[in-house]
Scaffold this motif. Structure first.
Motif, PDB file in Angstrom:
ATOM      1  N   ARG A   6       0.833  -1.210   0.000  1.00  0.00           N
ATOM      2  CA  ARG A   6       0.000   0.000   0.000  1.00  0.00           C
ATOM      3  C   ARG A   6       0.870   1.265   0.000  1.00  0.00           C
ATOM      4  N   GLN A   7       1.984   1.246   0.729  1.00  0.00           N
ATOM      5  CA  GLN A   7       2.872   2.408   0.729  1.00  0.00           C
ATOM      6  C   GLN A   7       3.460   2.651  -0.658  1.00  0.00           C
ATOM      7  N   ALA A   8       3.841   1.585  -1.334  1.00  0.00           N
ATOM      8  CA  ALA A   8       4.384   1.736  -2.688  1.00  0.00           C
ATOM      9  C   ALA A   8       3.302   2.232  -3.655  1.00  0.00           C
ATOM     10  N   LEU A   9       2.073   1.746  -3.490  1.00  0.00           N
ATOM     11  CA  LEU A   9       0.972   2.222  -4.332  1.00  0.00           C
ATOM     12  C   LEU A   9       0.732   3.713  -4.157  1.00  0.00           C
ATOM     13  N   ASN A  10       0.975   4.225  -2.955  1.00  0.00           N
ATOM     14  CA  ASN A  10       0.789   5.649  -2.694  1.00  0.00           C
ATOM     15  C   ASN A  10       1.707   6.525  -3.542  1.00  0.00           C
ATOM     16  N   VAL A  16      -9.227   9.526 -11.373  1.00  0.00           N
ATOM     17  CA  VAL A  16     -10.329   9.227 -10.457  1.00  0.00           C
ATOM     18  C   VAL A  16     -11.615   9.186 -11.275  1.00  0.00           C
ATOM     19  N   THR A  17     -12.346   8.092 -11.137  1.00  0.00           N
ATOM     20  CA  THR A  17     -13.533   7.855 -11.949  1.00  0.00           C
ATOM     21  C   THR A  17     -14.679   7.404 -11.059  1.00  0.00           C
ATOM     22  N   TYR A 142      -5.129  11.248  -8.288  1.00  0.00           N
ATOM     23  CA  TYR A 142      -5.017  10.798  -6.901  1.00  0.00           C
ATOM     24  C   TYR A 142      -3.622  10.240  -6.686  1.00  0.00           C
ATOM     25  N   THR A 143      -2.934  10.737  -5.648  1.00  0.00           N
ATOM     26  CA  THR A 143      -1.618  10.225  -5.292  1.00  0.00           C
ATOM     27  C   THR A 143      -1.333  10.533  -3.832  1.00  0.00           C
ATOM     28  N   ARG A 144      -0.559   9.712  -3.194  1.00  0.00           N
ATOM     29  CA  ARG A 144      -0.159   9.894  -1.787  1.00  0.00           C
ATOM     30  C   ARG A 144      -1.347  10.227  -0.877  1.00  0.00           C
ATOM     31  N   GLN A 145      -2.431   9.504  -1.096  1.00  0.00           N
ATOM     32  CA  GLN A 145      -3.663   9.595  -0.312  1.00  0.00           C
ATOM     33  C   GLN A 145      -4.348  10.946  -0.408  1.00  0.00           C
TER      34      GLN A 145
END
Length: 153
Positions: A6-10, A16-17, A142-145
């Motif tokens: 999850r951290q790497a996905l951030n 955003v759809t 969307y990035t870094r929450q």
């Protein structure tokens, strides 16, 4: 692995759809970050949705992917909930049982279901694009929450 995953996905940036459908007069929709073009010819789109929305999409046999504009972060949050509100000010009137469509979207794709595949805790839905419309706004990212607008080219 889940935390490091999850951290790497951030660190990734996604669009955003809000994916929508309508069954028996009831609209369904949710915010997703999983949308991808699979093919230009024929035009195919992939969306990643929860099992609940996948069931509604399969029942209807079609869905709309409303790519949010950079001014629509509030809608992204609204449609992350379990029972999103389809407020009239956000949606075009839907006549004849059509698909819910979002005002001010950066783009909209209307698709017929081609294939559905369970994948972990989500479902991959492949749609044959029947209509695609580009709006006038920049897309929401969307990035870094958090939400952001991409830099203009």
């Amino acid at each position: 692995m889940s935390r490091s995953y999850r951290q790497a996905l951030n660190a990734t940036v996604t669009g955003v759809t809000i994916v929508t459908t309508r069954v028996a007069g009831r609209p369904f929709g949710e915010t997703v970050t999983g949308l991808s073009s699979l093919s230009d010819e024929p035009p195919l789109l992939l969306v990643t949705v929860t099992p609940a929305l996948a069931t509604a999409i399969q029942t209807r046999g079609e869905f709309a992917a409303n790519v949010l504009g950079d001014h629509q972060a509030d809608l992204a949050e609204t449609f992350r909930g379990v029972e999103p509100t389809f407020a009239a000010r956000y949606w075009w009137p839907v006549s004849g049982g059509g698909l819910p469509r979002l005002h001010g979207a950066a783009a909209r794709f209307e698709c017929e279901v081609e294939r559905v595949h369970a994948a972990g805790d989500h479902v991959l839905v492949i749609g044959a694009v029947k209509r695609a419309v580009r709006g006038a706004t920049m897309p929401l990212a969307y990035t870094r929450q958090g939400y952001t607008a991409p830099l203009a080219a």
